[in-house]
Design a protein around this motif. Structure first.
Motif, PDB file in Angstrom:
ATOM      1  N   GLN A   1      -1.320   9.770   3.469  1.00 27.76           N
ATOM      2  CA  GLN A   1      -2.104   9.174   4.076  1.00 27.76           C
ATOM      3  C   GLN A   1      -3.439   9.425   4.272  1.00 27.76           C
ATOM      4  OE1 GLN A   1      -0.236   7.798   7.839  1.00 27.76           O
ATOM      5  NE2 GLN A   1       0.987   6.012   6.754  1.00 27.76           N
TER       6      GLN A   1
ATOM      7  N   GLN B   1      -6.627   8.421   8.834  1.00 28.60           N
ATOM      8  CA  GLN B   1      -5.473   8.313   8.711  1.00 28.60           C
ATOM      9  C   GLN B   1      -4.681   7.316   9.168  1.00 28.60           C
ATOM     10  OE1 GLN B   1      -3.306  12.172   9.076  1.00 28.60           O
ATOM     11  NE2 GLN B   1      -1.382  11.265   8.689  1.00 28.60           N
TER      12      GLN B   1
ATOM     13  N   ALA C   1      -6.941   8.239   2.995  1.00 29.70           N
ATOM     14  CA  ALA C   1      -7.993   7.805   4.045  1.00 29.70           C
ATOM     15  C   ALA C   1      -9.267   8.293   3.448  1.00 29.70           C
ATOM     16  CB  ALA C   1      -7.264   8.187   5.512  1.00 29.70           C
TER      17      ALA C   1
ATOM     18  N   ARG D   1       0.877   4.077  -2.788  1.00 24.88           N
ATOM     19  CA  ARG D   1       0.228   5.312  -2.318  1.00 24.88           C
ATOM     20  C   ARG D   1       1.432   6.683  -2.735  1.00 24.88           C
ATOM     21  NH1 ARG D   1       1.546   8.409   1.738  1.00 24.88           N
ATOM     22  NH2 ARG D   1       2.664   6.491   3.153  1.00 24.88           N
TER      23      ARG D   1
ATOM     24  N   LEU E   1      -8.928   0.457  -2.031  1.00 26.77           N
ATOM     25  CA  LEU E   1      -7.602   0.991  -2.077  1.00 26.77           C
ATOM     26  C   LEU E   1      -7.010   0.950  -3.488  1.00 26.77           C
ATOM     27  CD1 LEU E   1      -6.261  -0.696   1.271  1.00 26.77           C
ATOM     28  CD2 LEU E   1      -6.269   1.833   0.656  1.00 26.77           C
TER      29      LEU E   1
ATOM     30  N   ILE F   1       0.714  -1.255  -0.006  1.00 28.60           N
ATOM     31  CA  ILE F   1       0.100   0.183   0.090  1.00 28.60           C
ATOM     32  C   ILE F   1       0.935   1.343  -0.191  1.00 28.60           C
ATOM     33  CG2 ILE F   1      -1.839   1.288   1.307  1.00 28.60           C
ATOM     34  CD1 ILE F   1      -2.741  -1.292   2.251  1.00 28.60           C
TER      35      ILE F   1
ATOM     36  N   ILE G   1      -4.958   3.889   7.730  1.00 24.96           N
ATOM     37  CA  ILE G   1      -4.136   3.617   6.809  1.00 24.96           C
ATOM     38  C   ILE G   1      -2.593   3.255   7.216  1.00 24.96           C
ATOM     39  CG2 ILE G   1      -2.822   4.925   4.637  1.00 24.96           C
ATOM     40  CD1 ILE G   1      -5.835   4.097   4.112  1.00 24.96           C
TER      41      ILE G   1
ATOM     42  N   TYR H   1      -2.298  -0.413   8.291  1.00 27.54           N
ATOM     43  CA  TYR H   1      -2.402  -1.100   7.100  1.00 27.54           C
ATOM     44  C   TYR H   1      -1.207  -1.324   6.567  1.00 27.54           C
ATOM     45  CZ  TYR H   1      -7.753  -0.906   6.632  1.00 27.54           C
ATOM     46  OH  TYR H   1      -9.143  -1.067   6.757  1.00 27.54           O
ATOM     47  N   GLU H   2      -0.622  -0.099   6.409  1.00 33.23           N
ATOM     48  CA  GLU H   2       0.684  -0.058   5.776  1.00 33.23           C
ATOM     49  C   GLU H   2       1.798  -0.685   6.453  1.00 33.23           C
ATOM     50  OE1 GLU H   2       0.470   4.140   3.234  1.00 33.23           O
ATOM     51  OE2 GLU H   2       1.644   3.943   5.011  1.00 33.23           O
TER      52      GLU H   2
END
Length: 65
Positions: free
Chosen positions: A16, A27, A20, A9, A48, A5, A30, A33-34
């Protein structure tokens, strides 16, 4: 689950925060997730991918097989 991601991104020049906003999460989410500390649902993975202009399998190679 390993993901890409952040790579996509940054390639898309999105913060972020902006990513988001695009997909309807915070944020902080995100960031989680990252870092692989939280896994997005399949629905969120699709959002995403759409926001980052790629395929879900580009973000999560493990989905390929």
């Amino acid at each position: 689950m390993e993901n890409k991601i952040r790579k996509f991104r940054e390639k898309s020049k999105l913060s972020q925060h902006k990513l988001a906003l695009c997909i309807g999460v915070t944020q902080g989410t995100i960031g989680l997730y990252e870092r692989g500390l939280r896994e997005p649902s399949l629905k969120t993975i699709k959002k995403l991918a759409q926001a980052l202009k790629c395929k879900p399998t580009d973000l999560f190679p493990v989905l390929k097989g």
